[in-house]
Design an enzyme around this catalytic site. Structure first.
Site, PDB file in Angstrom:
ATOM      1  CE  LYS A 153      -7.886  33.513 -72.457  1.00 44.55           C
ATOM      2  NZ  LYS A 153      -7.004  33.805 -71.309  1.00 44.55           N
ATOM      3  CD  GLN A 186      -8.028  35.514 -68.230  1.00 47.10           C
ATOM      4  OE1 GLN A 186      -7.992  34.448 -68.834  1.00 47.10           O
ATOM      5  NE2 GLN A 186      -7.549  36.622 -68.745  1.00 47.10           N
ATOM      6  CG  ASP A 240      -2.122  31.125 -69.744  1.00 50.36           C
ATOM      7  OD1 ASP A 240      -2.517  31.606 -70.826  1.00 50.36           O
ATOM      8  OD2 ASP A 240      -2.780  31.163 -68.686  1.00 50.36           O
TER       9      ASP A 240
HETATM   10  N1  GUN Z   1      -4.542  37.907 -68.630  1.00 45.52           N
HETATM   11  C1  GUN Z   1      -4.217  38.631 -69.735  1.00 45.52           C
HETATM   12  N2  GUN Z   1      -3.727  37.825 -70.705  1.00 45.52           N
HETATM   13  C2  GUN Z   1      -3.745  36.574 -70.212  1.00 45.52           C
HETATM   14  C3  GUN Z   1      -3.367  35.318 -70.754  1.00 45.52           C
HETATM   15  O1  GUN Z   1      -2.894  35.173 -71.891  1.00 45.52           O
HETATM   16  N3  GUN Z   1      -3.555  34.250 -69.927  1.00 45.52           N
HETATM   17  C4  GUN Z   1      -4.043  34.374 -68.664  1.00 45.52           C
HETATM   18  N4  GUN Z   1      -4.172  33.268 -67.935  1.00 45.52           N
HETATM   19  N5  GUN Z   1      -4.401  35.529 -68.133  1.00 45.52           N
HETATM   20  C5  GUN Z   1      -4.250  36.622 -68.905  1.00 45.52           C
END
Ligand code: GUN
Length: 281
Positions: free
Chosen positions: A52, A96, A119
């Site tokens: 990311k 996350q 998100d």
């Molecule tokens: N863990 C797995 N997929 C995601 C996501 O799209 N965003 C976040 N913040 N954590 C995750």
């Protein structure tokens, strides 16, 4: 033999378009920033967070990483988010998941300002999605919808079967498909007569998190198969939820793993962050 939906290429196009929008904001004196919070030492989360940050750098978004120790308390985490909610350099906040078990993920997510919730996990944004109103959309299902669109695959009137009911993928994917006029069945790994249901799918979305879960006998001839899984097989090799080699012989379209939905999730995150900055500017 199915046609591949190349998420890697499509994601690169989306990032390119986002980079132009970031440049335009920069020219008006506005930077774009994403705060990324990671708690503990989950190796998969570390890989996702690094990817990311790399995508942010590529399009000119500043990323601010907060790598917190495994024993961070709920209050410490909430205090950090409160600070970031009021930080003008920060357009998006991402925590996350999964979080260590002693932390309450729901409370953490709902402490993020809905306007910075890139998100799309905050209850307000979940409500906006449910009501089909403008709001931040969860990145993975948004990426799936964009992949279908990129191939001109009509959703309206189709029977879409989603395997998986998570808040991150299965549930929001189902709502997006409903909003697009599909008939939607949501299954999970325990659904009785699962293959009878999946065989009715015009569009089958696998988000169960089990390698090779979807086999060719579960797929109708000519179906579109979207593989959201990111798993490791017995040899440690990255693989999806779909038994790709056999299912590709039956499907009309299929997404690969890697290079399918994964890169799209990050591209949608970038787009949400740029959108948040534009709305604020
Ligand atoms: N863990 C797995 N997929 C995601 C996501 O799209 N965003 C976040 N913040 N954590 C995750």
């Amino acid at each position: 033999m199915a046609e591949l939906i190349d998420g890697k290429a499509l994601a690169a196009e989306i990032r390119q378009a986002a980079a132009l929008r970031v440049k335009s904001l920069n020219e008006r004196g506005k930077t774009v920033g994403l705060a990324v919070i990671i708690v503990g030492n989950d190796p998969a989360s570390r890989v996702y967070v690094n990817n990311k940050k790399k995508a942010c750098a590529e399009v000119g978004i500043e990323s601010f990483e907060y790598a917190l120790s495994e024993d961070t308390t709920q209050d410490e985490l909430l205090a950090l988010i409160e600070k970031l909610n009021h930080d003008d350099r920060v357009d998006g906040i991402l925590c996350q998941l999964p979080l260590p078990k002693h932390l309450n993920a729901d409370a953490v997510i709902d402490s993020i300002s809905p306007d910075k919730d890139v998100d799309g996990f905050h209850a307000v944004n979940v409500g906006r999605l449910s009501l089909n109103k403008q709001g931040m959309r969860p990145c993975t299902p948004a990426g799936v919808m964009r992949m279908l669109q990129s191939k001109g695959i009509e959703v309206e009137g189709k029977h879409c079967v989603v395997i998986g009911r998570s808040n991150i993928v299965g549930k929001p994917a189902a709502v997006m498909l409903i909003n697009a006029g599909a008939t939607v069945t949501v299954c999970n790994s325990k659904t009785k007569n699962l293959s009878e249901i999946t065989r009715q799918a015009d569009i089958l979305i696998a988000a169960v998190g089990r390698p090779g879960f979807v086999t060719a006998d579960m797929v109708k001839d000519g179906a579109v198969v979207i593989d959201v899984g990111i798993n490791r097989d017995e040899n440690g090799k990255l693989c999806g939820d779909v038994d790709f080699d056999t299912v590709k012989e039956k499907a009309s379209y299929i997404t690969p793993v890697p290079g399918g939905v994964g890169p799209m999730t990050i591209a949608e995150l970038i787009e949400n962050t740029v959108l948040s900055a534009e709305l604020k500017a």
